[in-house]
Write a protein that holds these residues in place. Structure first.
Motif, short mmCIF file in Angstrom:
data_model
loop_
_atom_site.label_atom_id
_atom_site.label_comp_id
_atom_site.label_asym_id
_atom_site.label_seq_id
_atom_site.Cartn_x
_atom_site.Cartn_y
_atom_site.Cartn_z
N SER A 74 0.84 -1.19 0.00
CA SER A 74 0.00 0.00 0.00
C SER A 74 0.88 1.24 0.00
CB SER A 74 -0.90 0.01 1.25
OG SER A 74 -0.14 0.36 2.39
N LEU A 76 0.67 3.59 2.18
CA LEU A 76 0.27 4.05 3.49
C LEU A 76 1.44 4.03 4.46
CD1 LEU A 76 -3.10 2.09 3.91
CD2 LEU A 76 -2.83 4.49 3.23
N GLY A 78 2.15 4.19 8.49
CA GLY A 78 1.47 4.05 9.78
C GLY A 78 2.17 4.86 10.86
N VAL A 108 -1.91 6.76 8.28
CA VAL A 108 -2.93 6.10 9.10
C VAL A 108 -2.35 5.95 10.51
CG1 VAL A 108 -4.11 4.88 7.25
CG2 VAL A 108 -2.14 3.83 8.32
N GLN A 129 -2.37 -6.27 7.77
CA GLN A 129 -3.66 -6.04 7.13
C GLN A 129 -3.62 -4.83 6.20
OE1 GLN A 129 -6.36 -5.76 10.44
NE2 GLN A 129 -6.38 -7.96 10.82
N GLN A 130 -2.91 -3.79 6.63
CA GLN A 130 -2.84 -2.57 5.83
C GLN A 130 -1.72 -2.62 4.78
OE1 GLN A 130 -5.08 -0.15 6.12
NE2 GLN A 130 -6.10 -1.16 7.82
N LEU A 132 1.44 -1.99 5.10
CA LEU A 132 2.04 -0.67 5.22
C LEU A 132 3.41 -0.60 4.54
CD1 LEU A 132 1.19 0.22 8.93
CD2 LEU A 132 -0.04 0.83 6.86
#
Length: 347
Positions: A74, A76, A78, A108, A129-130, A132
């Motif tokens: 991703s 993203l 964290g 996030v 799950q993300q 990252l």
């Protein structure tokens, strides 16, 4: 008016443009557009300018989920934290967002309870799950080697924010808390204070340990010993500052100056002083740490140690975006004392 070939290539009104629309309009391949989105150096400058201008004109925004699927990760970053000081967390977030702006990455956040026996497993699930790209570790979780080791095991990049250099230079931003606290001791001694006290943060926090050692050590170098009764542990919160101040200011012999491990606890000292009729700074000098917005809003305005928290967050997030693998110097944020009206020589 008849439609042109260019009109036919443009996306239908009300429908979001796609990467295929951009490629057709610019007369380049979809792969070239993808390279431009992901800031590849393998694209000519004039082509990059043309495509980026076109994306702005049609309002094209890359889909971070689609990009994540294409790259098997991703876009993203964290931010993992367990910290009772809300303003500190907000400032770290603002700094991270400064670094991520226009990068294609989003932030996030994941609050956790580092006292929980399974919190590391909870962070592992969040990271996996993300999917990252990387994580920022904020004190106190940044001080937990077990958490850093877990992130290494799952192949997730991390950047730690800590009072001392706990890791390699490309993985840490050091805030030098010991130096900031030592400056407070030197300042109070220069005003003539010898009957001093300190309200520390929780002993489980490395920042609290460093600030205590910095303050006590600097006093000792100047011939001032801090007795155990004048060293009170609290929780970096307003309420714990009130409780600690009640203990110190209720003693038979009061200190003439109190150094607090953060501004929230210093505000607690103000509350107790007001309630008991002790005038700041005439009868009691007070110093905080963080130089949060609260420091200038108290009356009298609070002398406090400034550390650029927003810049700290920016540096940590920027560290996660660096992919060239080149050696990095140690990233540091140096504290310094901001003198206001809460201190004066003892009466």
């Amino acid at each position: 008016m008849p439609r042109t070939k260019e009109d036919d290539a443009r996306p239908v009104r009300g429908k979001a443009a796609t990467i295929n629309d951009i490629a057709r309009l610019a007369g380049v391949s979809k792969k070239t557009v993808s390279r431009i989105i992901n800031r590849s150096p393998l694209v000519r400058a004039d082509t990059r300018d043309k495509v980026e201008t076109l994306m702005r004109e049609v309002g094209y925004v890359p889909d971070p989920m689609a990009r994540g699927l294409a790259f098997r990760r991703s876009f993203l970053i964290g931010m993992i934290y367990d910290n009772p000081t809300a303003q500190y967390i907000v400032d770290i977030q603002y700094g991270a967002l400064d670094a991520l702006r226009d990068s294609g990455f989003e932030l996030v956040v994941h609050p956790c309870d580092s006292r929980s026996p399974n919190y590391v497993d909870g962070v592992r699930r969040f990271v996996q799950q993300q999917k990252l790209h990387g994580v920022m570790l904020v004190p106190r979780v940044s001080e937990d080697q077990a958490l850093a080791d877990m992130l290494d095991d799952v192949g997730c990049r991390y950047a730690r924010i800590a009072a001392v250099a706990l890791d390699a230079p490309d993985r840490i931003v050091v805030t030098h808390d010991r130096d900031g606290a030592a400056e407070v001791a030197d300042y109070l001694q220069s005003l003539g204070h010898r009957e001093v006290a300190m309200i520390t943060g929780p002993a489980a926090y490395r920042s609290a340990i460093e600030r205590t050692h910095g303050f006590v050590g600097a006093l000792q170098r100047r011939g001032i010993e801090l007795p155990p009764s004048r060293l009170v542990e609290a929780g970096y919160t307003f309420e714990s500052g009130v409780a600690a101040a009640e203990k110190l200011l209720g003693a038979k012999k009061r200190p003439t100056a109190i150094f607090c491990g953060n501004d929230e606890m210093a505000a607690g000292v103000y509350r107790v002083a007001l309630r008991t009729g002790i005038q700041i700074p005439k009868q009691l000098s007070v110093v905080g740490y963080d130089d949060s917005p609260l420091a200038s809003r108290l009356w009298p305005p609070l002398t406090s140690v400034r550390r650029d928290t927003r810049d700290t967050g920016r540096m940590a997030a920027a560290m996660l975006l660096q992919t060239d693998g080149a050696p990095r110097p140690l990233s540091s944020v140096r504290p310094h004392l901001v003198i206001r009206d809460s201190c004066q020589p003892p009466a």
